[in-house]
Motif scaffolding. Structure first.
Motif, PDB file in Angstrom:
ATOM      1  N   GLN A 195      13.515  -6.412   0.883  1.00 60.66           N
ATOM      2  CA  GLN A 195      12.334  -7.156   0.446  1.00 60.66           C
ATOM      3  C   GLN A 195      11.026  -6.484   0.851  1.00 60.66           C
ATOM      4  O   GLN A 195       9.959  -6.837   0.326  1.00 60.66           O
ATOM      5  N   LEU A 196      11.082  -5.503   1.763  1.00 55.29           N
ATOM      6  CA  LEU A 196       9.873  -4.760   2.127  1.00 55.29           C
ATOM      7  C   LEU A 196       9.395  -3.857   0.992  1.00 55.29           C
ATOM      8  O   LEU A 196       8.227  -3.485   0.942  1.00 55.29           O
ATOM      9  N   GLY A 197      10.284  -3.516   0.086  1.00 57.12           N
ATOM     10  CA  GLY A 197       9.949  -2.560  -0.961  1.00 57.12           C
ATOM     11  C   GLY A 197       9.094  -3.153  -2.064  1.00 57.12           C
ATOM     12  O   GLY A 197       9.042  -4.365  -2.275  1.00 57.12           O
ATOM     13  N   HIS A 198       8.434  -2.277  -2.800  1.00 57.92           N
ATOM     14  CA  HIS A 198       7.573  -2.689  -3.908  1.00 57.92           C
ATOM     15  C   HIS A 198       8.388  -3.389  -4.999  1.00 57.92           C
ATOM     16  O   HIS A 198       7.966  -4.399  -5.562  1.00 57.92           O
ATOM     17  N   HIS A 199       9.569  -2.832  -5.308  1.00 58.00           N
ATOM     18  CA  HIS A 199      10.417  -3.407  -6.358  1.00 58.00           C
ATOM     19  C   HIS A 199      11.428  -4.407  -5.816  1.00 58.00           C
ATOM     20  O   HIS A 199      12.039  -5.141  -6.595  1.00 58.00           O
ATOM     21  N   VAL A 257      18.936  -0.529   7.918  1.00 55.44           N
ATOM     22  CA  VAL A 257      17.607  -1.145   8.060  1.00 55.44           C
ATOM     23  C   VAL A 257      16.531  -0.077   8.100  1.00 55.44           C
ATOM     24  O   VAL A 257      15.491  -0.181   7.433  1.00 55.44           O
ATOM     25  N   ARG A 258      16.795   0.958   8.849  1.00 55.23           N
ATOM     26  CA  ARG A 258      15.814   2.039   8.987  1.00 55.23           C
ATOM     27  C   ARG A 258      15.649   2.815   7.685  1.00 55.23           C
ATOM     28  O   ARG A 258      14.539   3.200   7.313  1.00 55.23           O
ATOM     29  N   GLU A 259      16.737   3.045   6.965  1.00 53.10           N
ATOM     30  CA  GLU A 259      16.666   3.775   5.696  1.00 53.10           C
ATOM     31  C   GLU A 259      16.016   2.952   4.592  1.00 53.10           C
ATOM     32  O   GLU A 259      15.105   3.421   3.899  1.00 53.10           O
ATOM     33  N   ILE A 260      16.469   1.731   4.438  1.00 55.23           N
ATOM     34  CA  ILE A 260      15.975   0.901   3.347  1.00 55.23           C
ATOM     35  C   ILE A 260      14.543   0.474   3.589  1.00 55.23           C
ATOM     36  O   ILE A 260      13.700   0.494   2.683  1.00 55.23           O
ATOM     37  N   GLY A 261      14.230   0.080   4.837  1.00 53.02           N
ATOM     38  CA  GLY A 261      12.873  -0.339   5.165  1.00 53.02           C
ATOM     39  C   GLY A 261      11.905   0.804   5.338  1.00 53.02           C
ATOM     40  O   GLY A 261      10.720   0.584   5.537  1.00 53.02           O
ATOM     41  N   GLY A 295      12.153   1.174  15.714  1.00 53.92           N
ATOM     42  CA  GLY A 295      11.275   0.187  16.322  1.00 53.92           C
ATOM     43  C   GLY A 295       9.842   0.321  15.877  1.00 53.92           C
ATOM     44  O   GLY A 295       8.995  -0.487  16.229  1.00 53.92           O
ATOM     45  N   GLY A 296       9.514   1.345  15.085  1.00 53.34           N
ATOM     46  CA  GLY A 296       8.155   1.544  14.634  1.00 53.34           C
ATOM     47  C   GLY A 296       7.852   0.764  13.382  1.00 53.34           C
ATOM     48  O   GLY A 296       8.722   0.121  12.788  1.00 53.34           O
ATOM     49  N   PRO A 297       6.585   0.772  12.933  1.00 53.40           N
ATOM     50  CA  PRO A 297       6.216   0.031  11.740  1.00 53.40           C
ATOM     51  C   PRO A 297       6.755   0.665  10.477  1.00 53.40           C
ATOM     52  O   PRO A 297       6.955   1.866  10.412  1.00 53.40           O
ATOM     53  N   ALA A 298       6.969  -0.137   9.473  1.00 53.19           N
ATOM     54  CA  ALA A 298       7.410   0.378   8.197  1.00 53.19           C
ATOM     55  C   ALA A 298       6.268   1.103   7.496  1.00 53.19           C
ATOM     56  O   ALA A 298       5.102   0.720   7.635  1.00 53.19           O
ATOM     57  N   LEU A 299       6.601   2.160   6.764  1.00 50.95           N
ATOM     58  CA  LEU A 299       5.597   2.807   5.932  1.00 50.95           C
ATOM     59  C   LEU A 299       5.259   1.907   4.758  1.00 50.95           C
ATOM     60  O   LEU A 299       6.051   1.081   4.333  1.00 50.95           O
ATOM     61  N   PRO A 300       4.048   2.029   4.212  1.00 45.20           N
ATOM     62  CA  PRO A 300       3.699   1.223   3.038  1.00 45.20           C
ATOM     63  C   PRO A 300       4.667   1.505   1.898  1.00 45.20           C
ATOM     64  O   PRO A 300       5.093   2.629   1.691  1.00 45.20           O
ATOM     65  N   ALA A 301       5.012   0.456   1.162  1.00 42.40           N
ATOM     66  CA  ALA A 301       5.896   0.625   0.008  1.00 42.40           C
ATOM     67  C   ALA A 301       5.212   1.495  -1.029  1.00 42.40           C
ATOM     68  O   ALA A 301       4.007   1.360  -1.278  1.00 42.40           O
ATOM     69  N   ARG A 302       5.962   2.407  -1.631  1.00 45.23           N
ATOM     70  CA  ARG A 302       5.405   3.300  -2.615  1.00 45.23           C
ATOM     71  C   ARG A 302       5.437   2.654  -3.986  1.00 45.23           C
ATOM     72  O   ARG A 302       6.346   1.920  -4.310  1.00 45.23           O
ATOM     73  N   PRO A 303       4.427   2.923  -4.827  1.00 44.67           N
ATOM     74  CA  PRO A 303       4.403   2.329  -6.159  1.00 44.67           C
ATOM     75  C   PRO A 303       5.521   2.882  -7.026  1.00 44.67           C
ATOM     76  O   PRO A 303       6.011   3.959  -6.793  1.00 44.67           O
TER      77      PRO A 303
END
Length: 249
Positions: free
Chosen positions: A78-82, A231-235, A241-249
């Motif tokens: 659900q973190l992803g753009h799509h 979790v680390r790959e998909i998110g 433990g770090g923040p997620a990168l912004p979802a790419r368009p």
């Protein structure tokens, strides 16, 4: 002689991949019709070599099924753009034994997590036991990504294994081809037989943007390790433990 011939076929296959995909990015640009968009195309490569007994095989498959049913994986998608990913599974052993046991499947829509998890949990072991050819499974994965019906900004090969490459050409050659074609390779090193396997994965197997290795001390630890890894790959988490990168368009 049979083993030598099988290994030779695997070497030929890997060499063909190296030469045929060197210009893959340029070829991809000529495709005028874009396939369905997802946030990530993910290949899970499951070790079925000589060193993996039936109990250990089941631990891998049930661990993946458990992960897909977990709250952590749903939230990562659900973190992803799509809010969708595409998943396929390969069982692998020697240079001539790789089998796609789950074709490209969409995960994200309602009911998809449970349905795919149930299918994975009951998948039989389909490839013959054999040597450990990490190079061949990378070569096969490049082909699978090229034939994918989906499009994404990220493509990741997730290899689980408990041994070093001992069949086919040296694994780092294929690792470098994959990285040049914008494929990230991550590793889940199961160190029950080889305590330093995680270091080997880091130096010889993994590569690409935000690549990493997760270590499992045994197959009994696989379930929690694969949850952490997915979790680390998909998110798209660059550091545990770090923040997620912004979802790419």
């Amino acid at each position: 002689m049979v083993h030598f011939t099988s290994s030779l076929r695997g070497v030929r296959h890997c060499l063909l991949v190296i030469f045929s995909f060197m210009n893959f990015p340029a070829l991809a640009q000529t495709n005028l019709s874009l396939p369905p968009q997802v946030d990530l195309q993910l290949i899970l490569a499951i070790d079925c070599s000589y060193s993996v007994d039936q109990y250990e095989y089941i631990q891998q498959m049930q661990g993946i099924a458990y992960a897909l049913n977990s709250k952590e994986i749903r939230e990562a998608v659900q973190l992803g753009h799509h809010q969708k990913i595409a998943l396929t599974l390969i069982q692998w052993s020697s240079s001539s034994n790789q089998d796609v046991v789950l074709p490209w499947t969409l995960i994200g829509p309602p009911g998809s997590f449970e349905a795919v998890a149930a299918e994975i949990a009951r998948l039989p072991r389909s490839v013959p036991i054999g040597s450990t050819s990490l190079s061949a499974v990378i070569a096969q994965s490049i082909h699978i990504f090229n034939r994918s019906p989906f499009h994404s900004s990220r493509r990741t090969l997730d290899i689980s294994g408990d041994g070093r490459n001992n069949d086919g050409i040296p694994v780092h050659y294929l690792r470098d081809v994959a990285v040049k074609n914008n494929i990230t390779i991550n590793g889940l090193a199961i160190v029950n037989d080889i305590p330093t396997l995680d270091s080997y994965f880091r130096s010889q197997v993994t590569g690409g943007f935000n690549s990493f290795v997760i270590k499992a001390n045994s197959y009994d630890d696989y379930r929690q390790a694969i949850v952490q890894k997915l979790v680390r790959e998909i998110g798209n988490l660059p550091v545990a433990g770090g923040p997620a990168l912004p979802a790419r368009p």
